[in-house]
Write a protein that holds these residues in place. Structure first.
Motif, PDB file in Angstrom:
ATOM      1  N   ALA A  42       0.830  -1.206   0.000  1.00 58.02           N
ATOM      2  CA  ALA A  42       0.000   0.000   0.000  1.00 58.02           C
ATOM      3  C   ALA A  42       0.861   1.251   0.000  1.00 58.02           C
ATOM      4  O   ALA A  42       0.544   2.236  -0.669  1.00 58.02           O
ATOM      5  CB  ALA A  42      -0.945   0.001   1.194  1.00 58.02           C
ATOM      6  N   VAL A  43       1.967   1.234   0.725  1.00 60.21           N
ATOM      7  CA  VAL A  43       2.826   2.418   0.780  1.00 60.21           C
ATOM      8  C   VAL A  43       3.510   2.677  -0.553  1.00 60.21           C
ATOM      9  O   VAL A  43       3.972   3.784  -0.808  1.00 60.21           O
ATOM     10  CB  VAL A  43       3.859   2.330   1.924  1.00 60.21           C
ATOM     11  CG1 VAL A  43       3.165   2.377   3.280  1.00 60.21           C
ATOM     12  CG2 VAL A  43       4.717   1.104   1.792  1.00 60.21           C
ATOM     13  N   ASP A  44       3.580   1.663  -1.420  1.00 62.19           N
ATOM     14  CA  ASP A  44       4.112   1.882  -2.763  1.00 62.19           C
ATOM     15  C   ASP A  44       3.096   2.603  -3.640  1.00 62.19           C
ATOM     16  O   ASP A  44       3.466   3.316  -4.566  1.00 62.19           O
ATOM     17  CB  ASP A  44       4.471   0.556  -3.440  1.00 62.19           C
ATOM     18  CG  ASP A  44       5.604  -0.164  -2.737  1.00 62.19           C
ATOM     19  OD1 ASP A  44       6.405   0.505  -2.054  1.00 62.19           O
ATOM     20  OD2 ASP A  44       5.690  -1.398  -2.874  1.00 62.19           O
ATOM     21  N   ARG A  45       1.805   2.415  -3.357  1.00 66.14           N
ATOM     22  CA  ARG A  45       0.739   2.981  -4.189  1.00 66.14           C
ATOM     23  C   ARG A  45       0.106   4.229  -3.601  1.00 66.14           C
ATOM     24  O   ARG A  45      -0.449   5.038  -4.326  1.00 66.14           O
ATOM     25  CB  ARG A  45      -0.350   1.931  -4.411  1.00 66.14           C
ATOM     26  CG  ARG A  45       0.142   0.738  -5.174  1.00 66.14           C
ATOM     27  CD  ARG A  45      -0.951  -0.259  -5.353  1.00 66.14           C
ATOM     28  NE  ARG A  45      -0.431  -1.432  -6.042  1.00 66.14           N
ATOM     29  CZ  ARG A  45      -1.050  -2.566  -6.118  1.00 66.14           C
ATOM     30  NH1 ARG A  45      -2.238  -2.710  -5.563  1.00 66.14           N
ATOM     31  NH2 ARG A  45      -0.513  -3.584  -6.747  1.00 66.14           N
ATOM     32  N   PHE A  46       0.143   4.352  -2.267  1.00 60.91           N
ATOM     33  CA  PHE A  46      -0.549   5.443  -1.596  1.00 60.91           C
ATOM     34  C   PHE A  46       0.354   6.139  -0.588  1.00 60.91           C
ATOM     35  O   PHE A  46       1.166   5.501   0.071  1.00 60.91           O
ATOM     36  CB  PHE A  46      -1.784   4.925  -0.842  1.00 60.91           C
ATOM     37  CG  PHE A  46      -2.800   4.273  -1.716  1.00 60.91           C
ATOM     38  CD1 PHE A  46      -3.767   5.031  -2.367  1.00 60.91           C
ATOM     39  CD2 PHE A  46      -2.801   2.900  -1.910  1.00 60.91           C
ATOM     40  CE1 PHE A  46      -4.711   4.426  -3.183  1.00 60.91           C
ATOM     41  CE2 PHE A  46      -3.735   2.288  -2.722  1.00 60.91           C
ATOM     42  CZ  PHE A  46      -4.691   3.055  -3.360  1.00 60.91           C
TER      43      PHE A  46
END
Length: 140
Positions: A42-46
């Motif tokens: 998720a931290v890669d996308r958001f």
């Protein structure tokens, strides 16, 4: 709304209607549900932002299916409200009431059945299949 792999089923009890759709790679990469299903990526996308003591927001790192998702939590850390803003500015607000623990998952898991007398339309509709993997392949 329910999801099994990449098959999504949208049931509207007010109409009543049922629509099924298989998410393609582009759609899958853009939806905030990826943050729930695979929090490590998720931290890669958001970008994750704090909304005070009881909430957080997700903003996509690249333009896509949502502009922002805000999650407000109850004292027991279960969702109280989720606000989804799409790129055009339309806002969907989901408010959650009382949560009740179940002894086992409900029949159909995360993919609810259509209301009685309502046939689902769309990809995979009426086939009775389930999505076998994250590539959207159906098995019977």
């Amino acid at each position: 709304m329910g999801l099994d792999g990449r098959q999504v089923r949208l049931v509207d009890l007010d109409l009543p209607s049922c629509e099924e759709h298989l998410l393609d790679d582009d759609e899958w990469a853009r939806i905030p549900l990826a943050a729930v299903l695979d929090p490590r990526t998720a931290v890669d996308r958001f970008t994750v932002l704090s909304l005070g003591e009881r909430g957080f927001a997700l903003e996509p790192r690249r333009p896509g299916g949502v502009a922002r998702v805000e999650v407000l939590l109850r004292a027991d850390n279960l969702p109280l409200e989720v606000v989804v803003v799409d790129p055009q500015g339309a806002t969907n607000r989901l408010a959650f009431g009382a949560w009740t623990a179940l002894t086992q998952p409900p029949p159909g898991g995360w993919l609810p059945s259509a209301p009685a007398g309502v046939a689902c339309s769309g990809e995979g509709a009426g086939g009775g299949g389930r999505v076998d993997d994250d590539r959207g392949r159906l098995r019977r």
